[in-house]
Scaffold this motif. Structure first.
Motif, PDB file in Angstrom:
ATOM      1  N   UNK A 155       0.829  -1.210   0.000  1.00 26.46           N
ATOM      2  CA  UNK A 155       0.000   0.000   0.000  1.00 26.46           C
ATOM      3  C   UNK A 155       0.865   1.263   0.000  1.00 26.46           C
ATOM      4  N   UNK A 156       1.929   1.257   0.796  1.00 20.05           N
ATOM      5  CA  UNK A 156       2.812   2.415   0.855  1.00 20.05           C
ATOM      6  C   UNK A 156       3.480   2.638  -0.493  1.00 20.05           C
ATOM      7  N   UNK A 157       3.966   1.553  -1.101  1.00 17.24           N
ATOM      8  CA  UNK A 157       4.661   1.669  -2.386  1.00 17.24           C
ATOM      9  C   UNK A 157       3.730   2.197  -3.473  1.00 17.24           C
ATOM     10  N   UNK A 158       2.500   1.693  -3.513  1.00 17.85           N
ATOM     11  CA  UNK A 158       1.547   2.149  -4.527  1.00 17.85           C
ATOM     12  C   UNK A 158       1.278   3.642  -4.391  1.00 17.85           C
ATOM     13  N   UNK A 159       1.157   4.112  -3.158  1.00 15.64           N
ATOM     14  CA  UNK A 159       0.914   5.534  -2.916  1.00 15.64           C
ATOM     15  C   UNK A 159       2.104   6.376  -3.366  1.00 15.64           C
ATOM     16  N   UNK A 160       3.318   5.931  -3.042  1.00 13.54           N
ATOM     17  CA  UNK A 160       4.509   6.690  -3.414  1.00 13.54           C
ATOM     18  C   UNK A 160       4.684   6.741  -4.934  1.00 13.54           C
ATOM     19  N   UNK A 161       4.438   5.624  -5.605  1.00 12.93           N
ATOM     20  CA  UNK A 161       4.556   5.616  -7.069  1.00 12.93           C
ATOM     21  C   UNK A 161       3.576   6.598  -7.690  1.00 12.93           C
ATOM     22  N   UNK A 162       2.355   6.587  -7.180  1.00 11.57           N
ATOM     23  CA  UNK A 162       1.318   7.456  -7.726  1.00 11.57           C
ATOM     24  C   UNK A 162       1.648   8.920  -7.486  1.00 11.57           C
ATOM     25  N   UNK A 163       2.104   9.239  -6.285  1.00  8.40           N
ATOM     26  CA  UNK A 163       2.356  10.634  -5.926  1.00  8.40           C
ATOM     27  C   UNK A 163       3.596  11.221  -6.599  1.00  8.40           C
ATOM     28  N   UNK A 164       4.664  10.409  -6.707  1.00  8.08           N
ATOM     29  CA  UNK A 164       5.957  10.979  -7.099  1.00  8.08           C
ATOM     30  C   UNK A 164       6.531  10.411  -8.394  1.00  8.08           C
ATOM     31  N   UNK A 165       5.939   9.354  -8.909  1.00 11.48           N
ATOM     32  CA  UNK A 165       6.368   8.816 -10.194  1.00 11.48           C
ATOM     33  C   UNK A 165       7.752   8.205 -10.202  1.00 11.48           C
ATOM     34  N   UNK A 166       8.226   7.763  -9.041  1.00 12.24           N
ATOM     35  CA  UNK A 166       9.553   7.152  -8.942  1.00 12.24           C
ATOM     36  C   UNK A 166       9.434   5.635  -8.766  1.00 12.24           C
ATOM     37  N   UNK A 167      10.460   4.878  -9.179  1.00 10.37           N
ATOM     38  CA  UNK A 167      10.439   3.429  -8.950  1.00 10.37           C
ATOM     39  C   UNK A 167      10.427   3.120  -7.448  1.00 10.37           C
ATOM     40  N   UNK A 168       9.534   2.254  -7.026  1.00 10.75           N
ATOM     41  CA  UNK A 168       9.459   1.832  -5.624  1.00 10.75           C
ATOM     42  C   UNK A 168       9.258   0.321  -5.596  1.00 10.75           C
ATOM     43  N   UNK A 169      10.226  -0.397  -5.051  1.00  8.71           N
ATOM     44  CA  UNK A 169      10.141  -1.845  -4.912  1.00  8.71           C
ATOM     45  C   UNK A 169      10.043  -2.198  -3.433  1.00  8.71           C
ATOM     46  N   UNK A 170       9.527  -3.382  -3.137  1.00  9.18           N
ATOM     47  CA  UNK A 170       9.328  -3.786  -1.740  1.00  9.18           C
ATOM     48  C   UNK A 170       9.720  -5.243  -1.529  1.00  9.18           C
ATOM     49  N   UNK A 171      10.013  -5.560  -0.281  1.00  4.85           N
ATOM     50  CA  UNK A 171      10.189  -6.957   0.122  1.00  4.85           C
ATOM     51  C   UNK A 171       9.896  -7.092   1.600  1.00  4.85           C
ATOM     52  N   UNK A 172       9.078  -8.062   1.943  1.00  2.00           N
ATOM     53  CA  UNK A 172       8.834  -8.364   3.355  1.00  2.00           C
ATOM     54  C   UNK A 172      10.086  -9.021   3.926  1.00  2.00           C
ATOM     55  N   UNK A 173      10.647  -8.413   4.959  1.00  3.78           N
ATOM     56  CA  UNK A 173      11.900  -8.914   5.525  1.00  3.78           C
ATOM     57  C   UNK A 173      11.968  -8.533   6.990  1.00  3.78           C
ATOM     58  N   UNK A 174      12.464  -9.467   7.810  1.00  2.00           N
ATOM     59  CA  UNK A 174      12.649  -9.227   9.232  1.00  2.00           C
ATOM     60  C   UNK A 174      14.119  -8.896   9.481  1.00  2.00           C
ATOM     61  N   UNK A 175      14.394  -7.669   9.900  1.00  2.00           N
ATOM     62  CA  UNK A 175      15.765  -7.232  10.142  1.00  2.00           C
ATOM     63  C   UNK A 175      16.481  -8.140  11.135  1.00  2.00           C
ATOM     64  N   UNK A 176      15.740  -8.734  12.059  1.00  2.00           N
ATOM     65  CA  UNK A 176      16.350  -9.606  13.060  1.00  2.00           C
ATOM     66  C   UNK A 176      17.009 -10.836  12.443  1.00  2.00           C
ATOM     67  N   UNK A 177      16.632 -11.181  11.212  1.00  3.56           N
ATOM     68  CA  UNK A 177      17.215 -12.325  10.503  1.00  3.56           C
ATOM     69  C   UNK A 177      18.559 -11.913   9.919  1.00  3.56           C
ATOM     70  N   UNK A 178      19.579 -11.863  10.758  1.00  4.22           N
ATOM     71  CA  UNK A 178      20.879 -11.353  10.319  1.00  4.22           C
ATOM     72  C   UNK A 178      21.531 -12.242   9.263  1.00  4.22           C
TER      73      UNK A 178
END
Length: 248
Positions: free
Chosen positions: A43-66
Motif C-alpha cells: 500500500x505504501x509503495x503504490x501511494x509513493x509511485x502514484x504521488x511521485x512517479x519514482x520506482x518503488x520496490x518492496x520486500x517483506x523482511x525481518x531485520x532480526x534475521x541477520x
C-alpha cells in the motif's frame, strides 16, 4: 537523463519511515522498502509511485534475521541498482517492565534495536565505502542519551547505535560517505500511542522533512524537533548523584 539514485528504507511501515520515504521520492530517488508486513508495504509503495512517479520496490523482511542480510542486499541491487543511501528506521520500544523479569524480551530488544541494525549497516558501509559516495541514516532516540529506569534496556540499545554511528562516521568521512544520526523526541506514531507523560509531540511528516533536509545539508547529528537538543543537554548535565534519585 540520470538514473534515480536508489535508497533503501528499512522498517518502512513505521510512521517516520513513511514520511522520510516520501521526502526522498519527492527528491527523485528510487526506493526499496523493507518491513515485516508485506500488505502494508504494498500500500505504501503504490501511494509513493502514484504521488511521485519514482520506482518503488518492496520486500517483506525481518531485520532480526541477520543471516539473510547479505542476500537481501543482493536482491535490492538486482531490483533498483547499487545503493546510494539507506535509512535504518526499524526498532521496537518493547515492554520495559517485562525486560526486568524476562531475559528473552531484553535480548530481543537489544538485538532488534542495536545488534541487527549494526550488522546490516556494516555490510552497506563496505559497499558505499568502495564507491566513495552516498549516505547512511540511523534513526535512534533521545532515550539513548541517558539511562533512565523507565526504559534503560531500549535506551541502552539506542545509545549503542548512536555510538556505533559515530564511529562509522569517523571511518567513512574521508571517503565522502555521510553518516547521519537521528535522535527524535516524542513523535505521534503507533509505537508511542497511549503512553503516559508525552509532551511536545511532533508529527511524523515534520520529522521526515527534517531528516531529508539534514541529509541535503550533510549534517552529522539531528535532534528532531530541534528543541530536543537543548532538553537533552540539560538532562545530560544533571550530576549522577542527583540524577539517580529522580524517577524518570
Amino acid at each position: 537523463m540520470n538514473e534515480p539514485q536508489p535508497v533503501l528504507i528499512v522498517g518502512a511501515t513505521s510512521a517516520i519511515a513513511r514520511a522520510t520515504a516520501a521526502e526522498f521520492a519527492r527528491r527523485g530517488h528510487a526506493l526499496f522498502l523493507t518491513a515485516r508486513d508485506a500488505a502494508e508495504l504494498g500500500r505504501i509503495a503504490a501511494d509513493l509511485r502514484l504521488r511521485y512517479g519514482q520506482p518503488v520496490e518492496t520486500e517483506a523482511f525481518d531485520l532480526a534475521d541477520t543471516e539473510g542480510h547479505a542476500s537481501l542486499l543482493q536482491r535490492v541491487e538486482a531490483s533498483v541498482g547499487p545503493l546510494y543511501g539507506v535509512v535504518l528506521a526499524s526498532g521496537s520500544l518493547g515492554n520495559a517492565e517485562r525486560t526486568r523479569e524476562d531475559e528473552g524480551e531484553a535480548a530481543r530488544l537489544l538485538h532488534i534495536n542495536f545488534t541487527a541494525p549494526a550488522l546490516l549497516l556494516n555490510r552497506i558501509a563496505r559497499e558505499l565505502e568502495s564507491r566513495a559516495e552516498g549516505f547512511i541514516v540511523g534513526i535512534g532516540s533521545v532515550a539513548g542519551d541517558r539511562g533512565r529506569q523507565s526504559n534503560y534496556v531500549y535506551g541502552s540499545a539506542k545509545g549503542g547505535l548512536a555510538l556505533y554511528l559515530q564511529g562509522l562516521r569517523n571511518r567513512l568521512n574521508s571517503c565522502g560517505v555521510q553518516v547521519l544520526t537521528v535522535k527524535p523526541g516524542f513523535v505521534d506514531t503507533a509505537m508511542t500511542y497511549g503512553l503516559p507523560g508525552l509532551f511536545l509531540v511532533a508529527s511524523p511528516q515534520s520529522v521526515g522533512r527534517n531528516i531529508a533536509t539534514a541529509v541535503d545539508k550533510k549534517r552529522d547529528t539531528l535532534y528532531t524537533p530541534w528543541f530536543w537538543r537543548w532538553i537533552m543537554l540539560i538532562i545530560r548535565s544533571i550530576p549522577e548523584r542527583v540524577f539517580k534519585r529522580l524517577s524518570l
